[in-house]
Design a protein around this motif. Sequence first.
Motif, short mmCIF file in Angstrom:
data_model
loop_
_atom_site.label_atom_id
_atom_site.label_comp_id
_atom_site.label_asym_id
_atom_site.label_seq_id
_atom_site.Cartn_x
_atom_site.Cartn_y
_atom_site.Cartn_z
N PRO A 180 12.72 42.55 -36.13
CA PRO A 180 12.30 43.94 -36.36
C PRO A 180 11.04 44.35 -35.62
CG PRO A 180 13.04 42.97 -38.41
CD PRO A 180 13.03 41.86 -37.40
N ASP A 181 10.05 43.46 -35.52
CA ASP A 181 8.82 43.80 -34.81
C ASP A 181 9.09 44.02 -33.32
OD1 ASP A 181 7.31 43.68 -37.10
OD2 ASP A 181 6.67 41.60 -36.79
N GLU A 182 9.94 43.17 -32.75
CA GLU A 182 10.28 43.33 -31.33
C GLU A 182 11.05 44.63 -31.08
OE1 GLU A 182 10.72 38.67 -29.87
OE2 GLU A 182 12.34 39.59 -31.08
N LEU A 183 11.93 45.00 -32.01
CA LEU A 183 12.65 46.27 -31.87
C LEU A 183 11.70 47.45 -31.95
CD1 LEU A 183 15.80 45.53 -34.07
CD2 LEU A 183 15.76 45.85 -31.59
N GLU A 184 10.72 47.35 -32.85
CA GLU A 184 9.75 48.44 -32.98
C GLU A 184 8.89 48.56 -31.73
OE1 GLU A 184 6.11 49.77 -35.93
OE2 GLU A 184 7.89 48.82 -36.77
N ASN A 185 8.48 47.43 -31.16
CA ASN A 185 7.69 47.45 -29.92
C ASN A 185 8.48 48.08 -28.78
OD1 ASN A 185 5.46 46.24 -31.09
ND2 ASN A 185 6.10 44.17 -30.54
N LEU A 186 9.78 47.85 -28.78
CA LEU A 186 10.62 48.36 -27.69
C LEU A 186 10.94 49.84 -27.85
CD1 LEU A 186 12.30 47.64 -25.15
CD2 LEU A 186 14.21 47.16 -26.70
N TYR A 187 11.32 50.24 -29.08
CA TYR A 187 11.82 51.60 -29.30
C TYR A 187 10.80 52.52 -29.97
CZ TYR A 187 16.40 49.58 -28.26
OH TYR A 187 17.45 48.96 -27.64
N GLY A 188 9.74 51.95 -30.54
CA GLY A 188 8.75 52.77 -31.22
C GLY A 188 9.01 52.87 -32.71
N ASN A 189 7.98 53.26 -33.43
CA ASN A 189 8.05 53.33 -34.89
C ASN A 189 9.05 54.36 -35.37
OD1 ASN A 189 6.69 54.83 -37.50
ND2 ASN A 189 6.62 52.60 -37.63
N ARG A 190 9.16 55.47 -34.64
CA ARG A 190 10.07 56.55 -35.05
C ARG A 190 11.51 56.07 -35.10
NH1 ARG A 190 11.55 61.79 -31.55
NH2 ARG A 190 12.55 63.07 -33.14
N VAL A 191 11.95 55.38 -34.03
CA VAL A 191 13.32 54.88 -33.98
C VAL A 191 13.50 53.77 -35.01
CG1 VAL A 191 15.02 53.65 -32.55
CG2 VAL A 191 13.66 55.51 -31.56
N ARG A 192 12.53 52.88 -35.10
CA ARG A 192 12.64 51.76 -36.06
C ARG A 192 12.77 52.28 -37.49
NH1 ARG A 192 14.74 48.09 -38.30
NH2 ARG A 192 13.56 46.54 -39.45
N SER A 193 12.01 53.33 -37.83
CA SER A 193 12.09 53.91 -39.17
C SER A 193 13.49 54.44 -39.44
CB SER A 193 11.06 55.04 -39.30
OG SER A 193 11.20 55.70 -40.53
N ARG A 194 14.09 55.10 -38.46
CA ARG A 194 15.43 55.64 -38.64
C ARG A 194 16.48 54.54 -38.69
NH1 ARG A 194 12.07 59.13 -37.42
NH2 ARG A 194 12.37 61.40 -37.55
N MET A 195 16.24 53.45 -37.97
CA MET A 195 17.17 52.33 -38.01
C MET A 195 17.23 51.72 -39.40
SD MET A 195 16.46 50.41 -34.35
CE MET A 195 17.52 49.03 -34.78
N ARG A 196 16.13 51.73 -40.13
CA ARG A 196 16.14 51.21 -41.50
C ARG A 196 17.10 52.01 -42.37
NH1 ARG A 196 10.40 51.26 -40.64
NH2 ARG A 196 9.59 49.16 -40.28
N GLU A 197 17.20 53.31 -42.10
CA GLU A 197 18.11 54.16 -42.87
C GLU A 197 19.56 54.02 -42.40
OE1 GLU A 197 16.97 58.26 -43.68
OE2 GLU A 197 15.01 57.84 -42.79
N MET A 198 19.75 53.70 -41.13
CA MET A 198 21.09 53.68 -40.54
C MET A 198 21.84 52.38 -40.73
SD MET A 198 20.22 55.43 -36.84
CE MET A 198 21.86 55.20 -36.16
N PHE A 199 21.09 51.27 -40.90
CA PHE A 199 21.73 49.96 -40.83
C PHE A 199 21.52 49.11 -42.07
CE2 PHE A 199 20.79 50.82 -36.26
CZ PHE A 199 22.09 50.77 -35.78
N ASN A 200 22.55 48.32 -42.39
CA ASN A 200 22.43 47.15 -43.26
C ASN A 200 22.10 45.96 -42.37
OD1 ASN A 200 23.60 48.17 -45.94
ND2 ASN A 200 25.28 48.66 -44.54
N LEU A 201 21.03 45.26 -42.67
CA LEU A 201 20.62 44.12 -41.86
C LEU A 201 21.30 42.85 -42.36
CD1 LEU A 201 18.77 42.95 -39.64
CD2 LEU A 201 17.00 42.67 -41.38
#
Length: 214
Positions: free
Chosen positions: A183-204
């Motif tokens: 998750p940290d690497e994804l946030e560094n790549l896509y930014g906090n905005r995208v990472r926040s929305r990914m939490r809503e979009m996905f089951n990990l």
Amino acid sequence: MNNQPKNYSSKKFQFEKCIDFLQKAGQSEFGNHFKVYPADYEIIFKILAYFFEDEKLCEQYKLSIRKGLLLTGPVGCGKTTLMMLFRHFLHKVHKYPVKSTRDISYEFLDHGFSIINKYSKAHFQHYQDQMVPRTLCLDDLGLESTIKHFGNETNTIAEILLNRYHLFTTREMITHATTNLNPDELENLYGNRVRSRMREMFNLIAIKSTDKRL
């Protein structure tokens, strides 16, 4: 199936038959060397519970049917293979393409911003006289490059994720993905905005098994 734990049971599907089906489908699609490993049974059971919409099991595993799946794990652990094979269980309207993020980036290089719409705002299909959203599986999330198109630098996958998030909230558009990144690497790549929305979009769902390509 000697390796099947007794608690792998569901009222919506028969686990042993599903494993046999995956084994045959895998050999048909990838060759006779394909094997379903007992070490992956728990992951497979979770994913089956999701796709067969077993509400009791989904609640147990904290899976939301309205979200997509994000499979994480090391290189070669079988994330992409599983997402390709589980399509065989689905009705045609729910079947999804498994699309490499690198390939999408190269499409953007050739065709520009229309590619972002192709995999988001235009990603609909006719079903029962309606236009319904298509599911998409983004494979190897994070391995794509940021591509320049006529001098404009764009993180194509981030833009697609943002567009699909909007359609997720308004039209129930489902997105699946696989990634080797945490998750940290994804946030560094896509930014906090995208990472926040990914939490809503996905089951990990994390896969911890070793490289099966060795």
